[in-house]
Scaffold this active site. Structure first.
Site, mmCIF file in Angstrom:
data_model
loop_
_atom_site.group_PDB
_atom_site.id
_atom_site.type_symbol
_atom_site.label_atom_id
_atom_site.label_comp_id
_atom_site.label_asym_id
_atom_site.label_seq_id
_atom_site.Cartn_x
_atom_site.Cartn_y
_atom_site.Cartn_z
ATOM 1 N N CYS A 126 -10.313 56.225 55.154
ATOM 2 C CA CYS A 126 -11.676 56.529 55.552
ATOM 3 C C CYS A 126 -12.658 55.982 54.523
ATOM 4 O O CYS A 126 -12.451 56.112 53.317
ATOM 5 C CB CYS A 126 -11.948 58.020 55.711
ATOM 6 S SG CYS A 126 -10.878 58.822 56.892
ATOM 7 N N ARG A 157 -10.636 50.541 54.558
ATOM 8 C CA ARG A 157 -10.100 51.869 54.243
ATOM 9 C C ARG A 157 -9.631 52.624 55.489
ATOM 10 O O ARG A 157 -8.985 53.662 55.380
ATOM 11 C CB ARG A 157 -11.163 52.701 53.531
ATOM 12 C CG ARG A 157 -11.655 52.082 52.252
ATOM 13 C CD ARG A 157 -12.685 52.971 51.606
ATOM 14 N NE ARG A 157 -12.071 54.201 51.149
ATOM 15 C CZ ARG A 157 -11.513 54.362 49.960
ATOM 16 N NH1 ARG A 157 -11.508 53.371 49.104
ATOM 17 N NH2 ARG A 157 -10.973 55.493 49.611
ATOM 18 N N TRP A 185 -9.687 56.685 59.294
ATOM 19 C CA TRP A 185 -8.228 56.542 59.446
ATOM 20 C C TRP A 185 -7.763 57.929 59.849
ATOM 21 O O TRP A 185 -7.821 58.871 59.054
ATOM 22 C CB TRP A 185 -7.607 56.114 58.123
ATOM 23 C CG TRP A 185 -6.146 55.794 58.220
ATOM 24 C CD1 TRP A 185 -5.595 54.603 58.593
ATOM 25 C CD2 TRP A 185 -5.048 56.666 57.942
ATOM 26 N NE1 TRP A 185 -4.224 54.694 58.572
ATOM 27 C CE2 TRP A 185 -3.856 55.937 58.168
ATOM 28 C CE3 TRP A 185 -4.939 57.991 57.520
ATOM 29 C CZ2 TRP A 185 -2.593 56.487 57.995
ATOM 30 C CZ3 TRP A 185 -3.672 58.541 57.343
ATOM 31 C CH2 TRP A 185 -2.522 57.792 57.571
ATOM 32 N N ASN A 211 -13.587 62.444 54.128
ATOM 33 C CA ASN A 211 -12.355 61.713 53.840
ATOM 34 C C ASN A 211 -11.389 62.709 53.214
ATOM 35 O O ASN A 211 -11.776 63.420 52.286
ATOM 36 C CB ASN A 211 -12.666 60.572 52.859
ATOM 37 C CG ASN A 211 -11.419 59.845 52.391
ATOM 38 O OD1 ASN A 211 -10.388 59.895 53.037
ATOM 39 N ND2 ASN A 211 -11.533 59.168 51.265
ATOM 40 N N GLY A 212 -10.155 62.779 53.714
ATOM 41 C CA GLY A 212 -9.190 63.708 53.123
ATOM 42 C C GLY A 212 -8.676 64.688 54.164
ATOM 43 O O GLY A 212 -8.796 64.452 55.368
ATOM 44 N N GLU A 250 9.498 42.901 48.600
ATOM 45 C CA GLU A 250 8.072 42.692 48.805
ATOM 46 C C GLU A 250 7.826 41.689 49.941
ATOM 47 O O GLU A 250 6.933 41.877 50.772
ATOM 48 C CB GLU A 250 7.434 42.210 47.483
ATOM 49 C CG GLU A 250 5.985 41.774 47.551
ATOM 50 C CD GLU A 250 4.993 42.848 47.981
ATOM 51 O OE1 GLU A 250 5.409 43.990 48.247
ATOM 52 O OE2 GLU A 250 3.799 42.527 48.088
ATOM 53 N N LYS A 301 5.653 42.688 53.314
ATOM 54 C CA LYS A 301 4.483 41.931 53.757
ATOM 55 C C LYS A 301 4.632 41.545 55.223
ATOM 56 O O LYS A 301 3.696 41.616 55.996
ATOM 57 C CB LYS A 301 4.297 40.660 52.907
ATOM 58 C CG LYS A 301 3.735 40.914 51.521
ATOM 59 C CD LYS A 301 2.272 41.254 51.593
ATOM 60 C CE LYS A 301 1.772 42.151 50.487
ATOM 61 N NZ LYS A 301 2.342 43.450 50.279
ATOM 62 N N GLU A 328 4.345 44.651 57.641
ATOM 63 C CA GLU A 328 3.024 45.254 57.818
ATOM 64 C C GLU A 328 2.040 44.312 58.479
ATOM 65 O O GLU A 328 1.079 44.756 59.099
ATOM 66 C CB GLU A 328 2.469 45.805 56.495
ATOM 67 C CG GLU A 328 2.184 44.783 55.446
ATOM 68 C CD GLU A 328 1.656 45.405 54.151
ATOM 69 O OE1 GLU A 328 0.973 46.427 54.198
ATOM 70 O OE2 GLU A 328 1.955 44.826 53.092
ATOM 71 N N HIS A 342 28.501 44.676 51.847
ATOM 72 C CA HIS A 342 28.835 46.099 52.004
ATOM 73 C C HIS A 342 28.235 46.678 53.289
ATOM 74 O O HIS A 342 28.135 47.885 53.436
ATOM 75 C CB HIS A 342 28.352 46.886 50.786
ATOM 76 C CG HIS A 342 29.001 46.423 49.520
ATOM 77 N ND1 HIS A 342 30.314 46.717 49.221
ATOM 78 C CD2 HIS A 342 28.548 45.657 48.510
ATOM 79 C CE1 HIS A 342 30.643 46.158 48.062
ATOM 80 N NE2 HIS A 342 29.574 45.505 47.610
ATOM 81 N N LYS A 390 -6.203 50.939 53.442
ATOM 82 C CA LYS A 390 -6.029 50.373 52.114
ATOM 83 C C LYS A 390 -5.612 51.405 51.082
ATOM 84 O O LYS A 390 -4.661 51.214 50.348
ATOM 85 C CB LYS A 390 -7.329 49.683 51.693
ATOM 86 C CG LYS A 390 -7.261 49.007 50.328
ATOM 87 C CD LYS A 390 -6.435 47.750 50.379
ATOM 88 C CE LYS A 390 -6.283 47.090 49.049
ATOM 89 N NZ LYS A 390 -5.117 46.199 49.053
HETATM 90 C C1 F6R Z 1 1.368 46.912 50.866
HETATM 91 C C2 F6R Z 1 0.435 47.769 50.154
HETATM 92 C C3 F6R Z 1 0.839 49.180 49.921
HETATM 93 C C4 F6R Z 1 0.300 49.687 48.566
HETATM 94 C C5 F6R Z 1 0.606 51.177 48.382
HETATM 95 C C6 F6R Z 1 0.128 51.680 47.041
HETATM 96 O O1 F6R Z 1 0.862 45.616 50.997
HETATM 97 O O2 F6R Z 1 -0.642 47.367 49.811
HETATM 98 O O3 F6R Z 1 2.219 49.350 50.003
HETATM 99 O O4 F6R Z 1 0.878 48.927 47.553
HETATM 100 O O5 F6R Z 1 -0.017 51.914 49.403
HETATM 101 O O6 F6R Z 1 -1.241 51.505 46.899
HETATM 102 P P1 F6R Z 1 -1.929 51.603 45.483
HETATM 103 O O7 F6R Z 1 -1.452 50.452 44.671
HETATM 104 O O8 F6R Z 1 -3.411 51.529 45.746
HETATM 105 O O9 F6R Z 1 -1.510 52.919 44.898
#
Ligand code: F6R
Length: 614
Positions: free
Chosen positions: A2, A27, A75, A101-102, A484, A488, A491, A507, A609
């Site tokens: 949010c 966000r 969100w 937010n929250g 990683e 990527k 998502e 395994h 985010k």
């Molecule tokens: C994936 C991504 C998330 C963040 C995770 C932690 O691309 O961005 O997996 O890495 O939500 O976020 P932060 O680093 O803000 O604590």
């Protein structure tokens, strides 16, 4: 999670709020809404879906010009993303409007209390109770500031609330507990937002707020109190990046722009942190040499991509310092009752510095008297503020929801920490440390080389547009890179993707291999024990079963040629630093594959985010 904006001043509040929401949309983007104070009433609109839906509705039915307003991009947590559940929420008499937010954890109890008084709820949200409670207070004669203080004393959970009162056009009032909120300080105008990006085009002067504080902005000033109304002095800071950093600069996506910013981000994160002789200087760390020397265990805690940065860090830190290092998902950490002592150093990695799971993990660690060090990209965020020490990454604002330059600079900060501990504790000779520092200084160029090769990766992504599943294999520090790469792709491209330690394949996961399945293989540098050769065996195993192998391998290593369907060359680097270069093609691949699939790369579905709920 949010985005929230509040404004009071001389400009069109609608324009300031909508522009601010545009910059905060990363966000959350399930719905958006605004409320403006106009001649003793609240006017506004709210719509499910992206901000564009709201903007379209406002173009079709314009609101009157006003200079005080609030807005929200959501969100969803409580209730699906519908027009009715979108914020702002209003009290019964439509006098108070609030955005949130929250999560208000005791909302069911408060809702019951309000319903018993005859209030009818018009949404499924937890937020609406705050609107009714605030309105009840102002109708009883309280100012909006007093009302906010009184209501916050009753709320449990995590919240940022921003509210307006139709009968008091001069002020916007906000409060925060465990959720982000900053104040932008202008001339004859002031701003409230979840993040400075919302007001950066108007002012770079900002105020940080502490936990459990209420802030009132008017055109002339800012007042901060605690929830009991006792005045508090906020901390001022100046934002060291400007509007251009928050714009796309001709790229189609923020994510792609941020991938291309990585050479600069690495250089900025190294700047001033070592002298010419390669001696680390991390004065900002705020931890004494004695404290660092007494550390007998390190626990890195983080989520998602930041967690993978932690996994890479483990290899480097243990190798350089010989201190045992565990890496733990932050949301699992406190529930397993970890063994924490005064000599445990807990390292929390978080780009946003607001991730609720990571925040709760560090609070638990501090309660057990362990020292907490944050690695964070956001000045003044909650996690660094609640930590004993902090290493800021200097990536600049990361707007794309998928972390790229955030990850890259987290790795840099972890390497710096590992080397600094080795220096302080004498576990590496000065020359050995200097050699790594010199190699780190070359990484911006090596990453730039990878970016120059983007077209071959883009072409591969276009070829694999219809792949239903992609696997990623790595070993040692290349294993987190594989994880990683898979994250990527999941998502952004919404396809099945998994990362494995190559040795684990036999395994079980090898059963997944079928004809033409794309498998990325991250090959360790030659000469690292038997790793390189073991990895070659892994590739042969999958290729023998029909997989299409895409091999990420250092320049000059031709041993892989017979087993590779596609080769992506990376500059020669040491084993521990190779992830910095090896991850770049995986980022580019995910970005391009999602683009050709027609997905919104900056705002992937269901994500946000910064995840400020547990
Ligand atoms: C994936 C991504 C998330 C963040 C995770 C932690 O691309 O961005 O997996 O890495 O939500 O976020 P932060 O680093 O803000 O604590």
């Amino acid at each position: 999670m949010c985005g929230i904006v509040g404004y009071v001043g001389e400009r069109s509040a609608e324009r300031v709020v909508i522009d601010g929401l545009r910059r905060l949309e990363y966000r959350g983007y399930d719905s958006a809404g605004v409320a403006l104070v106009h001649e003793g009433t609240l006017v506004g609109d709210k719509k499910a879906g992206k901000l564009a839906n709201l903007v379209k509705a406002l173009d079709e039915t314009p609101l009157p010009e006003t200079t005080t307003g609030i807005g929200h991009t959501r969100w969803a947590t409580h209730g699906p993303p519908t027009d009715g559940n979108a914020h702002p929420h209003l009290g019964t008499e439509r006098r108070v409007g609030v955005v949130h937010n929250g999560i208000i954890e005791n909302f069911a109890h408060l809702r019951g209390e309000l319903e018993a008084e005859g209030v009818t709820m018009s949404s499924d949200t937890d937020t609406e109770v705050a609107a009714h409670l605030l309105e009840r207070e102002v109708r009883g004669g309280a100012t909006l500031t007093q009302a906010m203080q009184a209501v916050c004393r009753r709320l449990e959970g995590a919240f940022t609330l921003v509210a307006v009162d139709a009968e008091d056009a001069d002020r916007v009032v906000a409060a925060r507990r465990n959720s982000p909120l900053v104040v932008g300080v202008g001339q004859g105008e002031n701003f409230l937002a979840s993040d400075v990006a919302a007001f950066i085009e108007h002012t770079r002067d900002a105020l940080e707020l502490g936990q459990d504080q209420v802030v009132t902005i008017t055109a002339e000033g800012v007042e901060v109190t605690d929830f009991d109304g006792v005045a508090v002095e906020p901390t001022a800071f100046h934002v060291d990046w400007d509007l251009s950093a928050a714009e796309k600069d001709g790229f189609d996506w923020f994510m792609r722009k941020e991938i291309f910013e990585q050479p600069r981000a690495i250089a900025d994160s190294l700047l001033g942190r070592h002298d010419e002789a390669g001696r680390l200087q991390l004065d900002e760390l705020r931890m004494s040499v004695e404290d660092l020397r007494s550390v007998d265990k390190i626990i890195i805690t983080a989520c998602g991509t930041a967690f993978y940065a932690g996994l890479v860090a483990k290899y480097a830190i243990e190798h350089w310092t010989r201190i045992p290092c565990e890496v733990e998902l932050a949301h699992e950490f406190r529930y397993r009752d970890p063994i924490l002592t005064r000599d445990t150093l807990v390292v929390a990695i978080s780009q946003s510095g607001e991730t609720a799971d990571t925040l709760m993990a560090i609070r638990h660690a501090r309660e057990q008297h362990s020292k907490v060090l944050a690695i964070c990209n956001t000045n003044g965020a909650t996690i660094p503020r609640e930590s004993d020490a902090v290493i800021y990454t200097h990536a600049g604002p990361e707007i794309g929801v998928a972390s790229t330059k955030g990850f890259m600079t987290q790795l840099i900060a972890c390497y710096l920490l590992g080397l600094y501990l080795a220096q302080v504790r004498g576990t590496k000779y000065a020359e050995e440390i200097r050699d790594v520092v010199e190699e780190l200084a070359q990484m911006p160029d090596r990453v730039a080389t990878m970016l120059e090769r983007c077209d071959e990766v883009y072409e591969l992504a276009r070829e694999l547009e219809d792949a239903g599943s992609v696997l990623f294999l790595g070993r040692h520090a290349g294993f987190p890179v594989a994880l990683e790469g898979a994250l990527k792709l999941k998502e952004l491209a919404y396809i099945h993707a998994e990362g494995f330690a190559a040795g684990e394949l036999k395994h079980g996961p090898i059963a997944l291999i079928e004809k033409d399945l794309p498998v990325f293989c991250v090959i360790p540098p030659r000469g690292r024990d038997f790793l390189h050769d073991k990895m070659l065996s892994g590739i042969q195993e999958v290729r023998a079963r029909g997989a299409r192998t895409i091999v990420v391998v250092e320049e000059g290593d031709d041993t892989v040629v017979p087993y590779a369907d596609t080769i992506i060359r990376i500059p020669v680097s040491s084993t521990l630093l190779q992830p910095l270069a090896a991850v770049v093609p995986l980022q580019l691949f995910a970005c391009e594959l999602a683009t050709v699939k027609g997905h919104d790369v900056d705002q992937p579905r269901n994500l946000a985010k910064s995840v400020t709920v547990e």
